[in-house]
Design an enzyme around this catalytic site. Structure first.
Site, PDB file in Angstrom:
ATOM      1  N   ARG A  23       0.823  -1.225   0.000  1.00 41.21           N
ATOM      2  CA  ARG A  23       0.000   0.000   0.000  1.00 41.21           C
ATOM      3  C   ARG A  23       0.855   1.273   0.000  1.00 41.21           C
ATOM      4  NH1 ARG A  23      -3.965  -0.800   4.852  1.00 41.21           N
ATOM      5  NH2 ARG A  23      -2.079  -1.750   5.673  1.00 41.21           N
ATOM      6  N   ASN A  41      -6.533  -2.565   1.804  1.00 37.07           N
ATOM      7  CA  ASN A  41      -6.447  -4.019   1.943  1.00 37.07           C
ATOM      8  C   ASN A  41      -7.850  -4.585   2.096  1.00 37.07           C
ATOM      9  OD1 ASN A  41      -3.712  -4.552   1.826  1.00 37.07           O
ATOM     10  ND2 ASN A  41      -3.405  -4.500   4.038  1.00 37.07           N
TER      11      ASN A  41
END
Length: 776
Positions: A23, A41
């Site tokens: 990320r 996520n």
């Protein structure tokens, strides 16, 4: 002025993309390309939307895979175009839990160079902090309780981050952004050093005190990533001998930990490929060729020319090695073949008679994990024990199928769960004889089922009716009213090799190992078959010979040798045995002969492993073993480095359409060489050449019969370097395409993958109803 055309991409990324800095990588990539949107996520994937000019979006999409974090592994990227919606900036959104979704989970990662530098920098706030980690390294699978991978779903939830750690954790430009185990001396886990009775040991620095105790010859139990390791001075024969006595491990080799590559090169010959294995994020134990002078105690790996070596893979290990200043034995924290100890109280109870001191910590371990063991041979890494650093990364199956649970073998057990085209082979579980191992099996199975959201529809097991794993499978299938597939042991070996190589066609399968239950009720182990994932046909095998005493003959190879000679040469064989086996008296030889005549606990076997044992005994190399395959291993060591093309004779007969490899002339040759006092290394090399010659000649004969020119090699005998290397070279030189193991062990540690692949293929081919009725 014309407004720029804007577009939005919705993207999903699957694979190992959680816990590896994916990320923050996406965030920085979007910032670099001046794109807006978000990333998050989920339980099944990393999901993101990015908005910008179409050309820039395509550049971003290409970089998403080309520049991905080094510890990520992308299996699929899907994108779709949407109208722009006017995002103001780019943000990382909270994770989304999805009940039925799953994603791949990263194994634990060795400490990275940046974190290693911090723990040795006196000016850094993490100086000498043994739990230092970041997004690029540290515990993963051993601390995860559920997905998505967020701190509240790990064992780190017990530790509240201090302001400094929280700031790092929340900064997308920091390498500790969302590093779930992030901690420091102020807020994180801590060490404590205690004596065997649990009493605290004085000292401000537990690691320095522990290192001092190691230098004094003490044995320590050290809590690591996946459980406890037993550590001691690897240069002291007295200390190593004492560890062997306490651990009840009289001869099986110990692994050693060395501080750096320079130290490794002082005692071992190391290729570039082996260096890459040692320094990889998985940081396995690697089997390396020993130099003539090592400085290690002879008892570390008695009688062997290879040493299992690993580098420090946690900050604690690095600190301990630096302070100890010498090679350390680092071996599994268990007694004999029990599972590795995991929890503090458990270790004090189970290891209290082995370790003098315990280096404990309070970061709980959710999944028990041994060290992985790897060798590099015949141009590729070869997995010998698959655990930390590799499991639970899946093996990709050739096709998707229903969810299957395969329960593996009796020894070196692993299980395998499948979902879609992923086969999740568990970490090494161990030998299923003990209650503790069975509990470890069930506990780990429960974890895998939860993590990967798998509810099996079929259970697969070995054909052997007395395996603990098979009995467990029978009970579970009955309780759940599930189909049970029984897979013959050597078919499962070949199927595992086919599955990891993505081969779905028919091959000639060579399965050479110690023990496997055959369809005729005999003990197989030297098998040549034509096979695919759907089934097999036995085409050739080593001739059946007696195994006097069954398991007793496995532990005492001289009994196997006597049984073989008596069956092949009659009374003259006993006289030959008396000449070779000088430690065995005549009355015992005659007792073994009577036992063989009356077939009292004397099964017949075609085992290649038992042939290695018998030859090792007849050559005077090893007549009784103290660990699994010791005789065969020492036979291999005797042949190490001997360059000869000589072979012993043998015959291939045909009976009822089956090719039988007759061994009388082979063993007569061994006896003649022994009588002529031919040196053991020359005899050992000649025997290895003969087994390779058998492999080649039988495969050539089967190619004539079947037209098949692909060969799969599997079974524990192919962990023998010389046998593997020469078999591959000899077969390839004769035009065969050869498949071998890399990702799972050739021994029974890979068996569950083969069982799962066979069961999945049978279901795809026949349907559940037929499968339930027919089995395999």
């Amino acid at each position: 002025m014309t407004a720029r055309a804007m577009e939005r991409l919705a993207v999903s990324v699957k694979g190992i993309v959680q816990g590896v800095g994916f990320r923050p990588f996406v965030y920085q990539l979007a910032q670099r390309h001046q794109l807006t949107g978000w990333v998050t996520n989920t339980s099944g994937e990393v999901r993101l939307e990015v908005e910008g000019e179409p050309a820039t979006l395509q550049t971003f999409l290409a970089a998403l895979t080309a520049e991905a974090p080094p510890q990520s592994y992308i299996t699929e990227v899907m994108s779709s175009s949407l109208p722009a919606c006017g995002y103001a900036g780019f943000e990382i959104q909270p994770s989304i839990a999805e009940p039925d979704k799953y994603q791949l989970i990263s194994p634990d990662l060795a400490v990275c160079a940046d974190c290693r530098a911090e723990i040795f920098n006196p000016a850094n706030r993490r100086y000498r902090y043994p739990f230092t980690n970041c997004t690029n390294c540290g515990p993963r699978f051993t601390i995860i309780e559920d997905i998505p991978y967020d701190r509240p779903l790990t064992t780190m939830k017990a530790f509240t981050m201090c302001p400094d750690c929280r700031a790092e954790y929340q900064d997308p430009l920091n390498r500790r952004f969302h590093a779930q185990p992030n901690a420091c001396p102020v807020c994180g886990p801590r060490l404590r050093l205690v004596a065997a009775d649990g009493s605290a040991v004085a000292g401000d620095d537990a690691v320095a005190t522990a290192a001092s105790l190691l230098r004094q010859g003490k044995i320590l139990a050290v809590r690591g990533l996946g459980g406890f390791l037993l550590a001691c001075d690897a240069t002291s024969e007295a200390v190593v001998s004492e560890l062997r006595r306490r651990k009840q491990r009289p001869a099986k080799p110990f692994a050693v930990m060395l501080p750096d590559m320079a130290a490794v090169e002082k005692i071992c010959l190391v290729s570039e490929a082996e260096k890459s294995l040692l320094t990889a994020a998985a940081a396995p134990i690697v089997l390396l060729k020993l130099r003539a002078e090592t400085g290690l105690a002879p008892g570390v790996a008695p009688g062997l020319k290879y040493q299992g070596v690993m580098l420090p893979y946690t900050p604690l290990h690095h600190l301990l090695m630096a302070d100890a200043g010498q090679p350390l034995v680092m071996t599994s924290g268990n007694l004999a073949e029990e599972p590795i100890a995991r929890d503090n109280d458990e270790a004090l109870h189970r290891l209290g008679e082995i370790a003098d001191y315990f280096l404990l910590h309070n970061r709980e371990i959710y999944s028990r994990y041994d060290d992985s063991v790897v060798m590099h041979e015949a141009g590729a890494p070869r997995m010998l024990r698959r655990a930390r650093g590799y499991a639970p990364y899946p093996v990709r199956l050739p096709a998707s199928g229903p969810p299957v649970l395969a329960v593996g073998a009796q020894e070196k057990n692993t299980f395998c769960l499948t979902r879609d085209d992923n086969a999740f082979v568990s970490q090494h579980i161990g030998d299923m004889d003990s209650v503790e191992t069975r509990e470890h099996f069930e506990e780990t199975l429960g974890l895998y089922r939860k993590m990967f959201r798998i509810d099996p529809e079929i259970i697969a097991c070995d054909l052997h009716p007395d395996y603990v794993s098979s009995k467990w499978a029978e009970e579970s299938a009955s309780a759940g009213r599930l189909p049970l597939v029984r897979v013959q042991h050597h078919h499962a070996h070949i199927a595992a090799c086919l599955a990891e190589n993505g081969e779905t066609g028919r091959v000639i399968g060579l399965a050479l190992d110690g023990t496997g239950y055959g369809k005729d009720g005999k003990i197989w182990g030297g098998e040549f078959m034509t096979a695919d994932l759907a089934g097999f046909e036995r085409r050739a095998h080593l001739e059946y010979l007696p195994l006097p005493g069954g398991e007793a003959a496995v532990k005492k190879p001289y009994r196997t040798a006597v049984g073989y000679l008596y069956r092949l040469f009659g009374a003259a064989g006993l006289t030959q045995a008396a000449g070779c086996l000088r430690g065995v008296n005549r009355s015992e030889l005659e007792l073994i002969a009577r036992q063989t005549d009356h077939r009292l606990n004397t099964p017949e076997t075609s085992s290649a492993g038992r042939l290695f044992d018998a030859v090792a005994a007849l050559m005077g190399i090893r007549t009784e073993i103290q660990y699994d395959a010791q005789a065969a291993v020492e036979l291999e060591m005797a042949a190490e480095g001997v360059d000869t093309d000589a072979v012993y004779p043998f015959d291939i007969a045909v009976a009822g359409g089956m090719k039988i490899i007759r061994l009388q002339r082979l063993l007569a040759g061994v006896l003649a060489d022994r009588s002529a006092q031919v040196p053991e290394p020359e005899m050992a090399a000649r025997f290895h050449n003969t087994v390779v010659d058998i492999n080649i000649k039988v495969c050539q004969s089967l190619r004539v019969d079947t037209g098949i020119d692909k060969v799969a090699l599997s079974g524990g005998c192919f962990m023998n370097r010389r046998l593997l290397r020469q078999s591959i070279a000899g077969l390839e030189a004769r035009g065969f395409k050869v498949y071998t193991h890399r990702d799972v062990p050739a021994n029974d540690g890979g068996l569950s993958l083969g069982q799962a692949a066979v069961a999945s293929r049978m279901v795809n081919g026949s349907g559940l109803t037929e499968l339930f009725l027919a089995g395999n």
